[in-house]
Motif scaffolding. Structure first.
Motif, PDB file in Angstrom:
ATOM      1  N   ASN A 266       0.783  -1.143   0.124  1.00  0.00           N
ATOM      2  CA  ASN A 266       0.021   0.044   0.033  1.00  0.00           C
ATOM      3  C   ASN A 266       0.938   1.284  -0.050  1.00  0.00           C
ATOM      4  OD1 ASN A 266      -2.457   1.448  -0.064  1.00  0.00           O
ATOM      5  ND2 ASN A 266      -2.702   1.276   2.142  1.00  0.00           N
ATOM      6  N   SER A 267       0.447   2.413  -0.546  1.00  0.00           N
ATOM      7  CA  SER A 267       0.984   3.464  -0.210  1.00  0.00           C
ATOM      8  C   SER A 267       0.087   4.847  -0.395  1.00  0.00           C
ATOM      9  CB  SER A 267       1.944   3.814  -1.745  1.00  0.00           C
ATOM     10  OG  SER A 267       1.214   3.789  -2.859  1.00  0.00           O
ATOM     11  N   VAL A 268       0.637   6.006   0.248  1.00  0.00           N
ATOM     12  CA  VAL A 268      -0.217   7.079   0.095  1.00  0.00           C
ATOM     13  C   VAL A 268       0.735   8.211  -0.069  1.00  0.00           C
ATOM     14  CG1 VAL A 268      -2.111   6.278   1.807  1.00  0.00           C
ATOM     15  CG2 VAL A 268       0.054   7.471   2.677  1.00  0.00           C
ATOM     16  N   ARG A 269       0.247   9.573  -0.586  1.00  0.00           N
ATOM     17  CA  ARG A 269       0.924  10.520  -0.962  1.00  0.00           C
ATOM     18  C   ARG A 269       0.352  11.912  -0.187  1.00  0.00           C
ATOM     19  NH1 ARG A 269       4.424  10.468  -5.114  1.00  0.00           N
ATOM     20  NH2 ARG A 269       4.494  12.921  -5.135  1.00  0.00           N
ATOM     21  N   ASP A 270       0.951  12.947   0.084  1.00  0.00           N
ATOM     22  CA  ASP A 270       0.846  14.001   0.872  1.00  0.00           C
ATOM     23  C   ASP A 270      -0.063  13.509   2.138  1.00  0.00           C
ATOM     24  OD1 ASP A 270       2.041  15.547  -1.150  1.00  0.00           O
ATOM     25  OD2 ASP A 270       0.268  15.850  -2.393  1.00  0.00           O
ATOM     26  N   GLU A 271       0.220  12.649   2.811  1.00  0.00           N
ATOM     27  CA  GLU A 271      -0.509  12.323   3.996  1.00  0.00           C
ATOM     28  C   GLU A 271       0.733  11.773   4.913  1.00  0.00           C
ATOM     29  OE1 GLU A 271      -3.675   9.579   3.769  1.00  0.00           O
ATOM     30  OE2 GLU A 271      -4.602  10.576   2.034  1.00  0.00           O
ATOM     31  N   LYS A 272       0.563  11.712   5.977  1.00  0.00           N
ATOM     32  CA  LYS A 272       1.321  11.381   7.135  1.00  0.00           C
ATOM     33  C   LYS A 272       1.012  10.187   7.809  1.00  0.00           C
ATOM     34  CE  LYS A 272      -0.286  14.566  10.621  1.00  0.00           C
ATOM     35  NZ  LYS A 272      -0.026  15.829  11.508  1.00  0.00           N
ATOM     36  N   LEU A 273       0.014   9.545   7.583  1.00  0.00           N
ATOM     37  CA  LEU A 273      -0.575   8.274   7.768  1.00  0.00           C
ATOM     38  C   LEU A 273      -0.793   7.111   6.820  1.00  0.00           C
ATOM     39  CD1 LEU A 273      -1.128   6.302  10.694  1.00  0.00           C
ATOM     40  CD2 LEU A 273      -3.341   7.441  10.528  1.00  0.00           C
ATOM     41  N   LEU A 274      -0.556   5.922   7.026  1.00  0.00           N
ATOM     42  CA  LEU A 274      -0.845   4.777   6.030  1.00  0.00           C
ATOM     43  C   LEU A 274      -1.392   3.729   6.788  1.00  0.00           C
ATOM     44  CD1 LEU A 274       1.055   3.430   3.177  1.00  0.00           C
ATOM     45  CD2 LEU A 274       0.508   2.024   5.130  1.00  0.00           C
ATOM     46  N   LYS A 275      -2.572   3.044   6.424  1.00  0.00           N
ATOM     47  CA  LYS A 275      -3.094   1.866   6.965  1.00  0.00           C
ATOM     48  C   LYS A 275      -3.109   0.837   5.833  1.00  0.00           C
ATOM     49  CE  LYS A 275      -5.857   4.334  10.499  1.00  0.00           C
ATOM     50  NZ  LYS A 275      -7.258   4.657  11.271  1.00  0.00           N
ATOM     51  N   TYR A 276      -3.188  -0.516   6.557  1.00  0.00           N
ATOM     52  CA  TYR A 276      -3.428  -1.585   5.573  1.00  0.00           C
ATOM     53  C   TYR A 276      -3.664  -2.892   6.540  1.00  0.00           C
ATOM     54  CZ  TYR A 276      -2.225  -5.590   2.740  1.00  0.00           C
ATOM     55  OH  TYR A 276      -2.260  -6.708   2.101  1.00  0.00           O
ATOM     56  N   SER A 277      -4.783  -3.639   6.211  1.00  0.00           N
ATOM     57  CA  SER A 277      -5.231  -4.650   6.926  1.00  0.00           C
ATOM     58  C   SER A 277      -5.477  -5.906   5.983  1.00  0.00           C
ATOM     59  CB  SER A 277      -6.326  -4.158   7.727  1.00  0.00           C
ATOM     60  OG  SER A 277      -7.603  -4.167   6.773  1.00  0.00           O
ATOM     61  N   ALA A 278      -5.522  -7.230   6.546  1.00  0.00           N
ATOM     62  CA  ALA A 278      -5.754  -8.223   5.802  1.00  0.00           C
ATOM     63  C   ALA A 278      -5.975  -9.311   6.632  1.00  0.00           C
ATOM     64  CB  ALA A 278      -4.559  -8.426   4.904  1.00  0.00           C
ATOM     65  N   VAL A 279      -6.733 -10.455   6.137  1.00  0.00           N
ATOM     66  CA  VAL A 279      -6.690 -11.713   6.997  1.00  0.00           C
ATOM     67  C   VAL A 279      -5.482 -12.486   6.960  1.00  0.00           C
ATOM     68  CG1 VAL A 279      -7.683 -14.105   7.507  1.00  0.00           C
ATOM     69  CG2 VAL A 279      -9.057 -11.894   6.806  1.00  0.00           C
ATOM     70  N   ALA A 280      -4.712 -12.716   7.929  1.00  0.00           N
ATOM     71  CA  ALA A 280      -3.380 -13.249   8.231  1.00  0.00           C
ATOM     72  C   ALA A 280      -3.422 -14.637   7.721  1.00  0.00           C
ATOM     73  CB  ALA A 280      -2.845 -13.166   9.610  1.00  0.00           C
TER      74      ALA A 280
END
Length: 711
Positions: A266-280
C-alpha cells in the motif's frame, strides 16, 4: 699625399677589424639555489655565456630564457651573464628551462635544465550552502589558484564515526573543480575538505588539505513509526492491521510506502499516516518495511510479523498413480490431527482449476483424458489451504506398431544408411520403442507416438529382417510389428561396351553390340548411344541380367562413329562405358563392281592396242616371208614339240628329239636374225612341204593348237 693617407686608413681599418674577432665557447644555464626548490622560496635562473675575444672590446649580448619552449624572460647586457629572478617559486614554475644568447650576429643555446618546484599551494574549499535538508545535495568548489592544469582534485565528505566518502575529479584545462555530495538519512553535521595532486616526471605530488567546511543538516521529516494490530504475533485467520506514520516539516511531495519482500502492499501521498489490513495467513509471516520519501530524502522503519498456523496443509492420497483406462481411482483428502474442515477436490488446469467434488473422498472410473494433476483444498475460519498436487497417469494400451522405411520403398542402396520409423497409432505416451535386426537389439527410444532408427551398417548379403516393439505402462504389455525385409540394391559398377565384328563392318552387314556390367542389382536399364553433335539414343532395355545384346541389321556408311552404353538400376546412378569406334567399309561385291568398272575398259584398250600392232606388222612383211615358209615351219614345229615335251607332253624316242634339236639348232645358226620373223610367221603358216616325218609333224601340230603356248 692623399694616396698615402688612404693606404694608412685602410691598414688601420684592417687592424681594427682583426682586433674585434670573437667566438662562443659555451652557453650555460643554472638554477639558484638548486634545481629542486620548495614552493614559495625565491629562485633565480642564471644564463652565462663564455666568449673568447681577439681584444678587450665591448660586446652587446641578447639573452632569452625559455620554459617548456615558451619565452619567459629576455634582456640585453654588455656582460656575459643574465639572471631571471622569481621571488616566490610556485609549482607552475616547474619545467624545462633553456637559454639562448645572440651577439654580433652569432647565436648559441644552452642545454635544457629541468627545474622542480616541490610542494603545491594549499587549496581553497567553499560550499554553496551552510545548511541543507536531508535528500538535498551539497555543492563544493575546490581551487588551486596558483597552479596550472592538468590537475587532480580529491573531495572528502566526513561525518562522525564513519569512513569518509571520497570523489576524485580530473581537470585537464582549469585549476578548480566542482562536485556534489548527496545528504542521506542520518547525516546531521557534515565536514568537507579537498586537496590537489599533479603529475611531475611520472611522479605524483600532492598538496596539503584545504580548509574544512562545515555543513549542517536538517530533517524534513522524522523516522516513520510502524505498528501491527492487534499484535505482531497472531494466528492465521485473524485480521491484522498495519499503521505507518511520520512527522513532517511540510506535507508537499511526501509519500509513505508499505512493503513486504520488495512487494508494495500500500502507499499514500501528501499524508502522514498509512493503514493496511488483511486476514493473516502463514505466508504473511516475515519482515515489513515502511518507507517515507520526500524529494531525495528517504527514511525507513522495519517490523517483523509472526503468523502461527491454524491448521496444517491438507494431504491428498490416491489409490494408485498409474493405472489402465476404465480402472477405478479413489482420491482421499485429510488434515493431520484436524477433522473439522470444508474439503473440495479439484483437477489442475492451465485455464483454472476444475472443481470435481466438495468432499474429502472421490471415486471415479477413469479414461485417458483423466490424466493430470489433482489437488484438494481445506477451509477453516476463512483460511483456505491447498494440498500438494498428485499426478495421475491413465494409460491406453499401445496398438501393434508398424515398421517402415522413411523413404517409402523397403529398399536401400548399398553404402547408404537405412532410416526406419516405428509407429504406434494408439497408446498413452511415453512409449518405449525397441528396434531389432534379426534377434539383435539395435536401439531403444522413449517417445510419444513414433521413433526412428538409422542403420549405417548395410551389407549386400544381409538376410536379417527388421522389427520393432512398443510398450508403455499399460498392463497389457508389449506389442511387436511384422518383420520388414529390406532389399539391398547394389549400385552398377564398371559398364563396358563391345561389338561383333569389332572395329570394322561391311556395308549392309549385321553387327551385334554387347553392353555388360561387372556388378549391380537387377533389373538393370541398359542404353546404347552414338555420339554426334548431340548423343543419340539408339537402344534401351531393362533386363534381369548383367548384360544385353542388341543386333543392328544392315549397317550403313552413315553409321560410322563412336558408340557407348550407359547402365543404371534403382540406385539411380548412371554408369558410362568407355566409347568404341565402328567403321563401316565396302562389301566384297561392291569392290568387284568397282574393279569391273575400272579394269574392263583398261583390258579393252590393251586388246585393241595389241590387235592394231599385229596388223601393222603383218602388212609390213610382204611376200618374202612366204618363200621360206616351208623349211622354217618344219624347224619351228620340231622346236615346239621339244618344248611341249619338256612341259609335260609324254613322247618316246630320244633319237627323234635329238634330231629335232639338231635341226633347230642348224636352222637357228643358218637363219640368224630372221628368227623372230620366223616365229611370227609360224603362227600363220600351214605346213605343205613333203617331209619324211610328215605324219608325225601333223599329229603334233594338231596338239599344240589347244595349249596356251600356241598363241
Amino acid at each position: 699625399m692623399y694616396l698615402a693617407l688612404l693606404v694608412i686608413f685602410l691598414q688601420c681599418s684592417g687592424l681594427y677589424t682583426q682586433e674585434r674577432v670573437f667566438t662562443f665557447n659555451t652557453v650555460e644555464i643554472k638554477v639558484q639555489p638548486s634545481v629542486k626548490v620548495k614552493n614559495g622560496a625565491p629562485m633565480s635562473i642564471v644564463c652565462h655565456a663564455d666568449i673568447s675575444k681577439s681584444t678587450d672590446f665591448q660586446l652587446k649580448h641578447n639573452f632569452t630564457i625559455f620554459k617548456d619552449g615558451k619565452l619567459v624572460f629576455m634582456t640585453v647586457s654588455n656582460k656575459g651573464d643574465a639572471q631571471y629572478e622569481i621571488p616566490m617559486a610556485r609549482s607552475s614554475d616547474t619545467g624545462e628551462y633553456e637559454c639562448t644568447v645572440e651577439a654580433g650576429g652569432k647565436t648559441k643555446s644552452s642545454n635544457s635544465l629541468h627545474v622542480w618546484v616541490t610542494g603545491m599551494t594549499k587549496p581553497i574549499l567553499t560550499a554553496e550552502k551552510k545548511e541543507v535538508l536531508e535528500g538535498e545535495v551539497v555543492k563544493l568548489r575546490c581551487e588551486l589558484p596558483e597552479e596550472v592544469p592538468p590537475l587532480y582534485f580529491l573531495f572528502r565528505k566526513i561525518k562522525m564515526n564513519s569512513t569518509p566518502k571520497e570523489k576524485l575529479v580530473f581537470e585537464p584545462y582549469r585549476n578548480f573543480s566542482v562536485v556534489e555530495f548527496s545528504v542521506e538519512e542520518g547525516d546531521n553535521i557534515l565536514q568537507f575538505d579537498c586537496f590537489g595532486r599533479r603529475n611531475v616526471k611520472l611522479e605524483f605530488e600532492s598538496s596539503e588539505y584545504s580548509n574544512k567546511t562545515l555543513v549542517t543538516v536538517r530533517e524534513p521529516f522524522i523516522k516513520p513509526t510502524l505498528n501491527a494490530k492487534p499484535s505482531s504475533n497472531i494466528t492465521e485467520g485473524d485480521r491484522i492491521q498495519f499503521e505507518c506514520s511520520t512527522v513532517v516539516a511540510r506535507m508537499r511531495d511526501i509519500e509513505i510506502i508499505l512493503q513486504k519482500n520488495r512487494t508494495i502492499l500500500n502507499s499514500v501521498r501528501d499524508e502522514k499516516l498509512l493503514k493496511y489490513s488483511a486476514v493473516a495467513t502463514l505466508e504473511d509471516s516475515g519482515e515489513y518495511l515502511c518507507k517515507v520519501e520526500q524529494g531525495r530524502a528517504s527514511k525507513t522503519t522495519k517490523l517483523n510479523v509472526v503468523v502461527s498456523e491454524l491448521f496444517p496443509k491438507p494431504i491428498l492420497a490416491a489409490s494408485m498413480s498409474k493405472l489402465d483406462e476404465n480402472k477405478e481411482l479413489t482420491l482421499s483428502c485429510s488434515i493431520s490431527g484436524f477433522r473439522k474442515a470444508n474439503f473440495s477436490i479439484l483437477r489442475k488446469n492451465s485455464n483454472g482449476d476444475i472443481w470435481l467434488k466438495n468432499s474429502r473422498n472421490l471415486t471415479m472410473r477413469v479414461n485417458v483424458n483423466d490424466t493430470g494433476s489433482y489437488i484438494c483444498k481445506a477451509e477453516v475460519k476463512g483460511i483456505v489451504k491447498e494440498s500438494r498436487p498428485v499426478r495421475i497417469n491413465v494409460y491406453a494400451p499401445v496398438s501393434k506398431p508398424t515398421l517402415s522405411v522413411v523413404s517409402g520403398l523397403p529398399e536401400v542402396v548399398l553404402g547408404k544408411p537405412l532410416r526406419l520409423i516405428c509407429r504406434s497409432v494408439m497408446g498413452t505416451p511415453p512409449i518405449t520403442f525397441t528396434f531389432y535386426k534379426g534377434n539383435e537389439v539395435k536401439k531403444v527410444v522413449i517417445n510419444d507416438t513414433y521413433a526412428t532408427f538409422l542403420d549405417e551398417n548395410i551389407r549386400p548379403n544381409d538376410r536379417r529382417g527388421y522389427k520393432c516393439d512398443a510398450r508403455n505402462n499399460h498392463s497389457s504389455g508389449m506389442k511387436t510389428s511384422n518383420i520388414l525385409n529390406v532389399t539391398v540394391i547394389v549400385p552398377i559398377r564398371n559398364a563396358s561396351l563391345g561389338s561383333i565384328p569389332y572395329g570394322e563392318v561391311e556395308d549392309g552387314s549385321e553387327i551385334a553390340f554387347l553392353c555388360s556390367v561387372k556388378e549391380g542389382s537387377w533389373p538393370i536399364h541398359f542404353r546404347i548411344f552414338r555420339k554426334t553433335d548431340h548423343d543419340v539414343l539408339l537402344y534401351e532395355k531393362s533386363e534381369n541380367a548383367d548384360r544385353v545384346v542388341w543386333h543392328k541389321e544392315a549397317m550403313k556408311r552413315q553409321d560410322t562413329g563412336t558408340y557407348y552404353c550407359m547402365a543404371s538400376n534403382r540406385a539411380n546412378v548412371d554408369v558410362k562405358s568407355h566409347p568404341i569406334t565402328i567403321s563401316v567399309i565396302l562389301a566384297a561385291w561392291q569392290k568387284g563392281i568397282i574393279a569391273a568398272f575400272v579394269l574392263i575398259p583398261i583390258a579393252g584398250a590393251v586388246t585393241l592396242t595389241l590387235w592394231w600392232f599385229l596388223c601393222k606388222k603383218k602388212k609390213a612383211k610382204g611376200p618374202s616371208m612366204e618363200m621360206s615358209g616351208s623349211a622354217l615351219a618344219t624347224n619351228l614345229t620340231s622346236e615346239k614339240l621339244t618344248r611341249q615335251h619338256n612341259d609335260g607332253d609324254y613322247y618316246t624316242g630320244s633319237s627323234y628329239i635329238e634330231d629335232s634339236e639338231n635341226h633347230m639348232k642348224s636352222t637357228d645358226e643358218s637363219n640368224g636374225p630372221d628368227l623372230e620373223s620366223a616365229e611370227v610367221e609360224y603362227t600363220e603358216v600351214e605346213v605343205s612341204t613333203l617331209d619324211p616325218h610328215r605324219d608325225s609333224v601333223e599329229n603334233r601340230h594338231s596338239r599344240i593348237q589347244g595349249h596356251p603356248d600356241a598363241t
